[in-house]
Design an enzyme around this catalytic site. Structure first.
Site, PDB file in Angstrom:
ATOM      1  N   GLU A 151      41.903 -41.335  12.531  1.00  0.00           N
ATOM      2  CA  GLU A 151      40.861 -40.304  12.438  1.00  0.00           C
ATOM      3  C   GLU A 151      40.866 -39.532  11.118  1.00  0.00           C
ATOM      4  O   GLU A 151      40.806 -38.300  11.111  1.00  0.00           O
ATOM      5  CB  GLU A 151      40.998 -39.338  13.624  1.00  0.00           C
ATOM      6  CG  GLU A 151      40.894 -40.055  14.960  1.00  0.00           C
ATOM      7  CD  GLU A 151      41.122 -39.147  16.170  1.00  0.00           C
ATOM      8  OE1 GLU A 151      41.419 -37.960  15.994  1.00  0.00           O
ATOM      9  OE2 GLU A 151      41.001 -39.654  17.299  1.00  0.00           O
ATOM     10  N   ASN A 193      42.431 -46.559  12.498  1.00  0.00           N
ATOM     11  CA  ASN A 193      41.798 -46.314  13.805  1.00  0.00           C
ATOM     12  C   ASN A 193      40.929 -45.057  13.742  1.00  0.00           C
ATOM     13  O   ASN A 193      41.355 -44.040  13.194  1.00  0.00           O
ATOM     14  CB  ASN A 193      42.918 -46.118  14.837  1.00  0.00           C
ATOM     15  CG  ASN A 193      42.432 -46.127  16.270  1.00  0.00           C
ATOM     16  OD1 ASN A 193      41.715 -47.041  16.677  1.00  0.00           O
ATOM     17  ND2 ASN A 193      42.823 -45.118  17.040  1.00  0.00           N
ATOM     18  N   HIS A 230      34.812 -44.397  22.302  1.00  0.00           N
ATOM     19  CA  HIS A 230      34.590 -43.450  23.404  1.00  0.00           C
ATOM     20  C   HIS A 230      33.076 -43.244  23.493  1.00  0.00           C
ATOM     21  O   HIS A 230      32.500 -42.540  22.674  1.00  0.00           O
ATOM     22  CB  HIS A 230      35.278 -42.111  23.115  1.00  0.00           C
ATOM     23  CG  HIS A 230      36.770 -42.211  23.032  1.00  0.00           C
ATOM     24  ND1 HIS A 230      37.560 -42.476  24.128  1.00  0.00           N
ATOM     25  CD2 HIS A 230      37.623 -42.065  21.994  1.00  0.00           C
ATOM     26  CE1 HIS A 230      38.832 -42.492  23.768  1.00  0.00           C
ATOM     27  NE2 HIS A 230      38.901 -42.251  22.475  1.00  0.00           N
ATOM     28  N   GLU A 259      40.248 -47.669  22.368  1.00  0.00           N
ATOM     29  CA  GLU A 259      40.318 -46.549  23.326  1.00  0.00           C
ATOM     30  C   GLU A 259      39.059 -46.512  24.186  1.00  0.00           C
ATOM     31  O   GLU A 259      38.507 -45.437  24.463  1.00  0.00           O
ATOM     32  CB  GLU A 259      40.491 -45.220  22.573  1.00  0.00           C
ATOM     33  CG  GLU A 259      41.712 -45.198  21.671  1.00  0.00           C
ATOM     34  CD  GLU A 259      41.933 -43.860  20.957  1.00  0.00           C
ATOM     35  OE1 GLU A 259      41.320 -42.849  21.350  1.00  0.00           O
ATOM     36  OE2 GLU A 259      42.724 -43.852  19.998  1.00  0.00           O
ATOM     37  N   ASP A 261      36.232 -46.078  26.656  1.00  0.00           N
ATOM     38  CA  ASP A 261      35.796 -45.474  27.913  1.00  0.00           C
ATOM     39  C   ASP A 261      34.305 -45.192  27.774  1.00  0.00           C
ATOM     40  O   ASP A 261      33.797 -45.020  26.663  1.00  0.00           O
ATOM     41  CB  ASP A 261      36.598 -44.222  28.327  1.00  0.00           C
ATOM     42  CG  ASP A 261      36.800 -43.207  27.225  1.00  0.00           C
ATOM     43  OD1 ASP A 261      35.980 -43.141  26.295  1.00  0.00           O
ATOM     44  OD2 ASP A 261      37.786 -42.447  27.317  1.00  0.00           O
TER      45      ASP A 261
END
Ligand code: G3I
Length: 449
Positions: A151, A193, A230, A259, A261
């Site tokens: 990030e 990432n 996400h 990650e 979702d």
């Protein structure tokens, strides 16, 4: 008569075996493995005593990412005092069951321990590099891929780096972290990432793309890009997601969905994400950020594949059936990148016979290994290729991806599969295999048509 009967019996038996081997896989991990990929979950150490949780974990997933236990505040709570208890528990749980581990994360502006939050300048840079070195060394041979830096880009339209104490140590902090990670663990794939890097048209996606392109051009050791993915109403699954995956892959890095979702767990969106990954040969796998909805950092959005009681949701069925019915991956992007790439991967396969070379890199641990073999085409490109490798005595191959093999020990021949026989002149493809024993010292040879 008895000869005829046994021939009939043999045929019946063979058809049963063939029917059995054609049966669709019944778990996410097994199905992904059949496609040369992993299907993973973020795991919390304090849930490993919950049997509903571990039953699903052990049954469904073949990759694990510690959700918080490898972060800086967890592993170096006081400067130069490293604690690995919870991370080691997860790693041990995973590896003893044949699951791989993604490491998350070595350098990040967030979840820094207090001592690091208060640092700056050269002292912080050195502390960060020491952290990367110590933690990557501790997990050497146990972690297949690291989120080395997490990030580091700003949201919004600026395309700029995120301001942070690490960024203020100098713009080269990211490449310094990657070099330290490579020096500490030459076998792990090193990933950058980030989140909100899923939509190909977004400035943040483009900024990360340009950094990876620059790193590849200058030889900074980067192997993969992690897309957190996400998805929610404010940041929905984009229709150009496959373009994003294939465009990063075309830079010569793997892509991993790290990650995942999805708010509301739309079955259609889960299916789309799986299909997009399967369509890009360098998309190694998918990790969902938790197991049951109640395990999610966004539990109220019910974004995962299992409900609070551990029951499979429609999204689970969609993901599994997409994995099972997915075609082998195809290499080139389906839509050429539209924005800055200066060298889009549009070169068609040359079609002519040629030569090739192969190199092998190993990620080994006591009793096992993962080998990644890179096949590079000579000046004429390839239509097909065969790599011959002699495994040391005692080494046995247990599974493989992106190539067909002739056996599982001794001298093994690996032949391209339908989607990776064509390699353009000077370009490469990779296949891999996992095994038991020690595979050190293998020297591959490559022949091509
Ligand atoms: O364990 C303590 C507990 O003892 C305490 O009572 C409680 C009080 O707040 O906090 C608990 O720790 C929390 C921890 O999650 C475990 O649940 C932390 O406060 C909380 O900050 C932490 O949140 C994590 C978050 O990263 C921190 O940034 C989430 O679990 C984790 O899912 C999330 O993961 C991040 C990825 O690393 C990077 N990408 C985004 C993703 C989602 O935010």
């Amino acid at each position: 008569m008895s000869v005829v009967l046994s021939a009939v019996g043999f045929a019946a038996c063979m058809s049963m075996i063939m029917a059995t081997s054609a049966t669709a896989a019944t778990t996410l991990g097994a199905s992904a493995a059949e496609k040369g990929r992993y299907f993973g979950a973020a795991v919390a150490a304090n849930k490993l005593s919950d049997s509903v949780y571990t039953t699903i974990l052990n049954r469904e997933f073949n990759s694990v990412t510690p959700e918080n236990e490898m972060k800086i505040d967890a592993t170096e709570p006081q400067q130069n005092q490293f604690t690995y208890t919870n991370a080691d528990r997860i790693v041990s749980h995973a590896r003893s069951r044949g699951m791989q581990v993604r490491g998350h994360t070595l350098a990040w502006h967030s979840q820094q321990p207090g001592w690091m939050q208060n640092m700056s300048g050269t002292a912080l840079r050195n502390a960060m590099l020491n952290h990367v070195t110590q933690v990557a060394t501790h997990f050497r041979g146990q972690v297949v891929a690291w989120d080395v830096v997490n990030e580091a880009f700003a949201d919004g339209s600026s395309g700029a780096r995120r301001d942070s104490n690490l960024q203020r140590t100098g713009n080269d902090w990211i490449e310094a972290a990657f070099r330290a990670a490579r020096a500490a663990d030459s076998g792990a794939k090193l990933c950058y990432n980030d989140y909100n890097t899923d939509d190909w048209t977004h400035a943040k996606t483009q900024a990360v793309y340009r950094m990876v392109q620059d790193f590849k051009q200058r030889g900074v050791p980067i192997d993969c890009v992690g897309l957190q993915s996400h998805f929610n109403s404010g940041s929905p699954y984009p229709g150009n997601y496959r373009t994003t995956l294939s465009s990063f892959a075309a830079l010569g890095v793997d892509v991993q969905i790290t990650e995942l979702d999805i708010e509301g767990a739309s079955a259609t969106t889960y299916r789309n994400v799986v299909n997009d990954c399967l369509a890009v040969s360098r998309c190694n796998g998918i990790t969902v950020w938790g197991i049951r909805d109640s395990d999610s950092w966004r539990a109220s959005q019910t974004p995962l594949l299992f409900d609070n009681s551990g029951n499979k949701k429609p999204a689970y069925d969609a993901a599994l059936s997409a994995l099972n019915s997915g075609n082998p991956p195809t290499n080139p992007p389906t839509t050429p990148p539209t924005n800055p790439p200066t060298n889009p991967p549009t070169t068609p396969p040359p079609g002519g016979p040629g030569s090739c070379s192969a190199t092998v890199s190993l990620n080994s641990w006591t009793g096992g290994f993962v080998a990644t073999v890179r096949v590079t085409a000579g000046s004429s490109g390839t239509n097909s290729w065969t790599v011959t490798l002699t495994l040391p005595s005692g080494a046995t191959v247990s599974n493989a991806w992106n190539a067909q093999r002739s056996g599982n020990s001794g001298t093994v021949q690996w032949t391209n599969v339908s989607y990776n026989g064509h390699i353009a002149a000077g370009q490469s493809t990779e296949f891999g295999f996992q095994g038991t024993g020690s595979a050190a010292g293998m020297t591959p040879t490559c022949t091509a048509t």
